[in-house]
Write an enzyme that holds these catalytic residues in place. Structure first.
Site, PDB file in Angstrom:
ATOM      1  N   CYS A 126       0.816  -1.226   0.000  1.00  0.00           N
ATOM      2  CA  CYS A 126       0.000   0.000   0.000  1.00  0.00           C
ATOM      3  C   CYS A 126       0.850   1.277   0.000  1.00  0.00           C
ATOM      4  CB  CYS A 126      -0.959  -0.002   1.187  1.00  0.00           C
ATOM      5  SG  CYS A 126      -0.236  -0.589   2.715  1.00  0.00           S
ATOM      6  N   HIS A 234      -2.724   6.346   4.703  1.00  0.00           N
ATOM      7  CA  HIS A 234      -1.292   6.445   4.983  1.00  0.00           C
ATOM      8  C   HIS A 234      -0.765   7.789   4.455  1.00  0.00           C
ATOM      9  CE1 HIS A 234      -1.417   2.373   6.149  1.00  0.00           C
ATOM     10  NE2 HIS A 234      -0.812   1.776   5.138  1.00  0.00           N
TER      11      HIS A 234
HETATM   12  N1  LIG Z   1      -4.772  -3.414   5.207  1.00  0.00           N
HETATM   13  C1  LIG Z   1      -4.106  -2.846   4.205  1.00  0.00           C
HETATM   14  O1  LIG Z   1      -4.028  -1.615   4.074  1.00  0.00           O
HETATM   15  C2  LIG Z   1      -3.447  -3.694   3.162  1.00  0.00           C
HETATM   16  C3  LIG Z   1      -2.968  -3.066   2.028  1.00  0.00           C
HETATM   17  C4  LIG Z   1      -2.351  -3.833   1.044  1.00  0.00           C
HETATM   18  C5  LIG Z   1      -2.249  -5.178   1.222  1.00  0.00           C
HETATM   19  N2  LIG Z   1      -2.721  -5.778   2.336  1.00  0.00           N
HETATM   20  C6  LIG Z   1      -2.576  -7.239   2.432  1.00  0.00           C
HETATM   21  O2  LIG Z   1      -3.852  -7.841   2.317  1.00  0.00           O
HETATM   22  C7  LIG Z   1      -3.918  -9.014   3.113  1.00  0.00           C
HETATM   23  C8  LIG Z   1      -5.090  -8.937   4.075  1.00  0.00           C
HETATM   24  O3  LIG Z   1      -4.984  -7.767   4.869  1.00  0.00           O
HETATM   25  P1  LIG Z   1      -6.191  -7.239   5.761  1.00  0.00           P
HETATM   26  O4  LIG Z   1      -5.716  -5.954   6.312  1.00  0.00           O
HETATM   27  O5  LIG Z   1      -7.489  -7.302   5.023  1.00  0.00           O
HETATM   28  O6  LIG Z   1      -6.198  -8.366   6.947  1.00  0.00           O
HETATM   29  P2  LIG Z   1      -7.387  -8.852   7.871  1.00  0.00           P
HETATM   30  O7  LIG Z   1      -8.338  -7.742   8.117  1.00  0.00           O
HETATM   31  O8  LIG Z   1      -6.731  -9.499   9.034  1.00  0.00           O
HETATM   32  O9  LIG Z   1      -8.162  -9.974   6.995  1.00  0.00           O
HETATM   33  C9  LIG Z   1      -7.551 -11.187   6.655  1.00  0.00           C
HETATM   34  C10 LIG Z   1      -8.472 -11.974   5.743  1.00  0.00           C
HETATM   35  O10 LIG Z   1      -7.798 -13.169   5.336  1.00  0.00           O
HETATM   36  C11 LIG Z   1      -8.564 -14.309   5.714  1.00  0.00           C
HETATM   37  N3  LIG Z   1      -7.673 -15.397   6.087  1.00  0.00           N
HETATM   38  C12 LIG Z   1      -6.753 -15.401   7.075  1.00  0.00           C
HETATM   39  N4  LIG Z   1      -6.145 -16.614   7.130  1.00  0.00           N
HETATM   40  C13 LIG Z   1      -6.706 -17.375   6.167  1.00  0.00           C
HETATM   41  C14 LIG Z   1      -6.523 -18.712   5.736  1.00  0.00           C
HETATM   42  N5  LIG Z   1      -5.626 -19.528   6.306  1.00  0.00           N
HETATM   43  N6  LIG Z   1      -7.294 -19.162   4.717  1.00  0.00           N
HETATM   44  C15 LIG Z   1      -8.203 -18.367   4.126  1.00  0.00           C
HETATM   45  N7  LIG Z   1      -8.436 -17.095   4.498  1.00  0.00           N
HETATM   46  C16 LIG Z   1      -7.681 -16.602   5.506  1.00  0.00           C
HETATM   47  C17 LIG Z   1      -9.382 -13.848   6.891  1.00  0.00           C
HETATM   48  O11 LIG Z   1     -10.496 -14.708   7.063  1.00  0.00           O
HETATM   49  P3  LIG Z   1     -11.198 -14.896   8.515  1.00  0.00           P
HETATM   50  O12 LIG Z   1     -12.073 -13.701   8.705  1.00  0.00           O
HETATM   51  O13 LIG Z   1     -11.943 -16.145   8.332  1.00  0.00           O
HETATM   52  O14 LIG Z   1     -10.097 -14.974   9.522  1.00  0.00           O
HETATM   53  C18 LIG Z   1      -9.763 -12.438   6.422  1.00  0.00           C
HETATM   54  O15 LIG Z   1     -10.791 -12.512   5.473  1.00  0.00           O
HETATM   55  C19 LIG Z   1      -2.550  -9.127   3.796  1.00  0.00           C
HETATM   56  O16 LIG Z   1      -1.746  -9.972   3.012  1.00  0.00           O
HETATM   57  C20 LIG Z   1      -2.024  -7.718   3.756  1.00  0.00           C
HETATM   58  O17 LIG Z   1      -0.618  -7.674   3.762  1.00  0.00           O
HETATM   59  C21 LIG Z   1      -3.336  -5.070   3.304  1.00  0.00           C
END
Ligand SMILES: NC(=O)c1ccc[n+]([C@@H]2O[C@H](COP(=O)([O-])OP(=O)(O)OC[C@H]3O[C@@H](n4cnc5c(N)ncnc54)[C@H](OP(=O)(O)O)[C@@H]3O)[C@@H](O)[C@H]2O)c1
Length: 329
Positions: A126, A234
Site C-alpha cells: 500500500c 497512509h
Molecule cells: N490493510 C491494508 O491496508 C493492506 C494493504 C495492502 C495489502 N494488504 C494485504 O492484504 C492481506 C489482508 O490484509 P487485511 O488488512 O485485510 O487483513 P485482515 O483484516 O486481518 O483480513 C484477513 C483476511 O484473510 C482471511 N484469512 C486469514 N487466514 C486465512 C486462511 N488460512 N485461509 C483463508 N483465508 C484466511 C481472513 O479470514 P477470517 O475472517 O476467516 O479470519 C480475512 O478474510 C494481507 O496480506 C495484507 O498484507 C493489506
C-alpha cells in the site's frame, strides 16, 4: 465472469466488495472465500447474500479471477492451485511481489507489461503504490537519483485486529493487542517485522518495489516506516533528489495532469493532503510541494492515500479490469 474474493471477511476484502459494486465490475458470480473460521457465514453484495466458502471449494469452482487478500502464507500455498485450475490471481500480499517470474503492477504505470500468461499477478504494498503514483511522472521528466521516505501509516494497514486494538484503547477496554505497545497517543517506528539489516520488512518493500514497478535500478529508496493512531489513510514525507533541475510550477502541473493523482497544495489556505480527506477516495493526494533548500535538484512533498482503496482493493480491481478490457482473461 466468476470472481472469487479470497479474504472477503477482512479489512481489504470488505473494501474489495464495496469497490467491485461501485465500479459495476462485470461479475456474474461472486465467490467469497475466507478461513475455516468463517465458512458458512453470510456476506452481502449488491443486496444479495452469499455464503463464505473455504479455499479448496473455491478452487473447485474454477473462478475466472481470484482477488487475494488473505496474507502471504495463504497466497503462497493457494495462488498456484487457483492458477493451475485456470484462474488468474491478483494477489495483495507480499508473497509474490519480488518473485522475478511475477509482475508487480500499478495499472497507471506498467499494466502494459501484462500478458495472457500472467496467472499470478502481484499488487504492490500500500505505501509503495501511493509513492510510485507520484514519483513515476517526475522520474520520467527529471530522472530520480535518490528518494528518502518516512511514512505515517494507519492502523487499518495492519488489519482488523489492529483497528480493534485502537478502538479498545480509545474506549478504555482491555483486549487483544496487534502491536507490542499501545498505539493510541503513540507512534511505533515498527511496521511489519524487523530484518537482519535493522530495517523492517515494510521499509524494504518501499526500497525494492519502486525499482521493480518502474523497471529501473538506477535510483535508490531509503525508508523509515512508522505506525500512527489514524484509523485509515497512509501519509508519507518524501524527499527526492533528481539528476536534473525542475521548476516547482512544472512539478505541480505535471502531477495535476497525472491520472489518479490530485494536487492539494496551497499554504495560503492551509490546503494539503490529510488522511481524513483521502478516506474512501481512489486518488493519491500530493501537497507541501517545495524545494529542498539544502541540496540541489531536490524536492520535498507530502503524499496521502486511502491504503485500503488505491493501496489495496482499487489497485487490484483496476488490474482485473485491465485484463478484461485487453482480453487477457
Ligand atoms: N490493510 C491494508 O491496508 C493492506 C494493504 C495492502 C495489502 N494488504 C494485504 O492484504 C492481506 C489482508 O490484509 P487485511 O488488512 O485485510 O487483513 P485482515 O483484516 O486481518 O483480513 C484477513 C483476511 O484473510 C482471511 N484469512 C486469514 N487466514 C486465512 C486462511 N488460512 N485461509 C483463508 N483465508 C484466511 C481472513 O479470514 P477470517 O475472517 O476467516 O479470519 C480475512 O478474510 C494481507 O496480506 C495484507 O498484507 C493489506
Amino acid at each position: 465472469m466468476k470472481v472469487a474474493v479470497v479474504g472477503a471477511t477482512g479489512m481489504v476484502g470488505e473494501v474489495m466488495l464495496k469497490v467491485l459494486a461501485e465500479r459495476n465490475f462485470p461479475l456474474t458470480e461472486l465467490i467469497p472465500v475466507a478461513s475455516e473460521r468463517s465458512v458458512g457465514k453470510t456476506i452481502s453484495y449488491k443486496g444479495q447474500d452469499y455464503k463464505v466458502v473455504g479455499l479448496a471449494d473455491a478452487v473447485a469452482m474454477k473462478p475466472d479471477v481470484a482477488l487475494f487478500s488473505a496474507g502471504g502464507d495463504t497466497s503462497l500455498e493457494w495462488a498456484p492451485k487457483f492458477a493451475e485450475a485456470g484462474t488468474t490471481v491478483v494477489d495483495n500480499s507480499s508473497a509474490w511481489r519480488m518473485d522475478a517470474t511475477k509482475k508487480l503492477i500499478v495499472p497507471e504505470i506498467n499494466a502494459n507489461e501484462l500478458t495472457k500468461d500472467d496467472k499470478i499477478i502481484a499488487n504492490p504494498n500500500c505505501s509503495t503504490i501511493q509513492l510510485v503514483m507520484a514519483l513515476a511522472p517526475l522520474h520520467k521528466r527529471y530522472t530520480m537519483k535518490r528518494v528518502v521516505v518516512s511514512t505515517y501509516q494507519s492502523v487499518s494497514g495492519t488489519g482488523v485486529k489492529a483497528v480493534k486494538q485502537l478502538e479498545n484503547e480509545i474506549a478504555g477496554i482491555e483486549g487483544e493487542m496487534a502491536y507490542p505497545y499501545p498505539i493510541g497517543r503513540n507512534a511505533l517506528p515498527h511496521c511489519d517485522v524487523f530484518l537482519d539489516n535493522g530495517y523492517t520488512k515494510e521499509e524494504m518493500k518501499l526500497a525494492k518495489e519502486p525499482q521493480k514497478i518502474l523497471n529501473d535500478t538506477s535510483f535508490s529508496v531509503s525508508a523509515t516506516a512508522v505506525r500512527i493512531p489514524t484509523a485509515g489513510g497512509h501519509s508519507e514525507s518524501v524527499n527526492v533528489e533528481f539528476e536534473n533541475d525542475f521548476d516547482l510550477a512544472d512539478v505541480r502541473k505535471l502531477l495535476s495532469e497525472t491520472p489518479g493523482v490530485v494536487v492539494q497544495d496551497n499554504t495560503d489556505t492551509n490546503t494539503y493532503p490529510m488522511p481524513i480527506y483521502a478516506h474512501d477516495k481512489d486518488d493519491v493526494f500530493v501537497g507541501r510541494i517545495r524545494r529542498d533548500e539544502t541540496q540541489k535538484n531536490t524536492l520535498n512533498m507530502w503524499i496521502v492515500a486511502d491504503n485500503l482503496r488505491k493501496g489495496a482493493a482499487t489497485n487490484t480491481i483496476q488490474i482485473a479490469e485491465y485484463l478484461i478490457a485487453n482480453k487477457l482473461i
